[in-house]
Write a protein that holds these residues in place. Structure first.
Motif, PDB file in Angstrom:
ATOM      1  N   GLU A  76       0.905  -1.145  -0.432  1.00 60.64           N
ATOM      2  CA  GLU A  76      -0.103   0.458  -0.336  1.00 60.64           C
ATOM      3  C   GLU A  76       0.784   1.343  -0.047  1.00 60.64           C
ATOM      4  OE1 GLU A  76      -2.075  -2.968   2.830  1.00 60.64           O
ATOM      5  OE2 GLU A  76       0.143  -2.138   2.449  1.00 60.64           O
ATOM      6  N   SER A  77       0.255   2.191  -0.398  1.00 63.88           N
ATOM      7  CA  SER A  77       0.694   3.772  -0.561  1.00 63.88           C
ATOM      8  C   SER A  77       0.103   4.476  -0.508  1.00 63.88           C
ATOM      9  CB  SER A  77       1.919   3.824  -1.759  1.00 63.88           C
ATOM     10  OG  SER A  77       0.913   3.721  -3.305  1.00 63.88           O
ATOM     11  N   GLY A  78       0.316   6.253  -0.127  1.00 56.75           N
ATOM     12  CA  GLY A  78      -0.831   6.919  -0.415  1.00 56.75           C
ATOM     13  C   GLY A  78      -0.943   7.839   1.079  1.00 56.75           C
ATOM     14  N   GLY A  79      -1.237   7.300   2.385  1.00 63.50           N
ATOM     15  CA  GLY A  79      -1.637   7.798   3.150  1.00 63.50           C
ATOM     16  C   GLY A  79      -1.065   8.709   3.555  1.00 63.50           C
ATOM     17  N   GLY A  80      -1.512   9.488   4.823  1.00 61.84           N
ATOM     18  CA  GLY A  80      -0.189  10.452   5.521  1.00 61.84           C
ATOM     19  C   GLY A  80      -1.068  11.564   5.850  1.00 61.84           C
ATOM     20  N   LEU A  81      -1.291  12.803   6.358  1.00 56.20           N
ATOM     21  CA  LEU A  81      -1.715  13.360   7.505  1.00 56.20           C
ATOM     22  C   LEU A  81      -2.409  14.804   6.813  1.00 56.20           C
ATOM     23  CD1 LEU A  81      -2.418  14.784  10.199  1.00 56.20           C
ATOM     24  CD2 LEU A  81       0.156  15.895   9.918  1.00 56.20           C
ATOM     25  N   VAL A  82      -3.998  14.850   7.210  1.00 60.21           N
ATOM     26  CA  VAL A  82      -4.698  15.528   6.255  1.00 60.21           C
ATOM     27  C   VAL A  82      -5.538  16.105   7.253  1.00 60.21           C
ATOM     28  CG1 VAL A  82      -5.797  13.752   5.577  1.00 60.21           C
ATOM     29  CG2 VAL A  82      -5.948  15.628   3.833  1.00 60.21           C
ATOM     30  N   GLN A  83      -5.901  17.578   6.899  1.00 64.77           N
ATOM     31  CA  GLN A  83      -7.136  17.975   8.044  1.00 64.77           C
ATOM     32  C   GLN A  83      -8.547  17.648   7.276  1.00 64.77           C
ATOM     33  OE1 GLN A  83      -6.657  22.741   7.280  1.00 64.77           O
ATOM     34  NE2 GLN A  83      -5.164  22.689   9.198  1.00 64.77           N
ATOM     35  N   SER A  84      -9.337  17.775   8.976  1.00 63.50           N
ATOM     36  CA  SER A  84     -10.691  17.180   8.577  1.00 63.50           C
ATOM     37  C   SER A  84     -11.379  17.686   7.163  1.00 63.50           C
ATOM     38  CB  SER A  84     -11.921  17.793   9.476  1.00 63.50           C
ATOM     39  OG  SER A  84     -12.839  16.701   9.920  1.00 63.50           O
ATOM     40  N   GLY A  85     -11.828  16.972   6.320  1.00 62.87           N
ATOM     41  CA  GLY A  85     -12.878  17.503   4.964  1.00 62.87           C
ATOM     42  C   GLY A  85     -12.000  17.233   4.105  1.00 62.87           C
TER      43      GLY A  85
END
Length: 112
Positions: free
Chosen positions: A6-15
């Motif tokens: 798998e790849s593509g994860g990370g930290l993102v803001q709500s929305g």
């Protein structure tokens, strides 16, 4: 030997949005039913979405219905999960799954 990466994860803001990818080898990918599962800290494994071998039938957990889209490219042995309108409760390790194996997972963290 089945391998799912798998790849593509990370930290993102709500929305926000993220797109996860999974590359599968060692099995007949184009003939295989695939799923995405996830596991949040301190919780069990939860089903997210599934897709039939040809990609025509898709199912989703109620919690992600209308926000996430599962898809696949059998020419490239790739499975995808497009995640939109992400919420803090979507924070988890997301796993690619097939009947004979699963990947190591990719971390998705959604900040409020």
């Amino acid at each position: 030997q089945v391998q799912l990466v798998e790849s593509g994860g990370g930290l993102v803001q709500s929305g926000g949005s993220l797109r996860l990818s999974c590359f599968g080898t060692g099995f007949a990918f184009s003939n295989t039913f695939m799923k995405w599962n996830r596991q949040a800290p301190g919780k069990g494994v939860e089903f997210v979405a599934s897709i039939s071998s040809a990609g025509y039938t898709k199912t989703y957990a109620d919690s992600v219905q209308d926000r996430f889209i599962i898809s696949r490219d059998n020419e490239k042995n790739m499975l995808f999960l497009e995640m939109n309108d992400l919420r803090p409760e979507d924070t988890a390790v997301y796993f690619c799954w097939c009947p004979t194996g699963r990947g190591q997972g990719t971390q998705v963290t959604v900040s409020s």
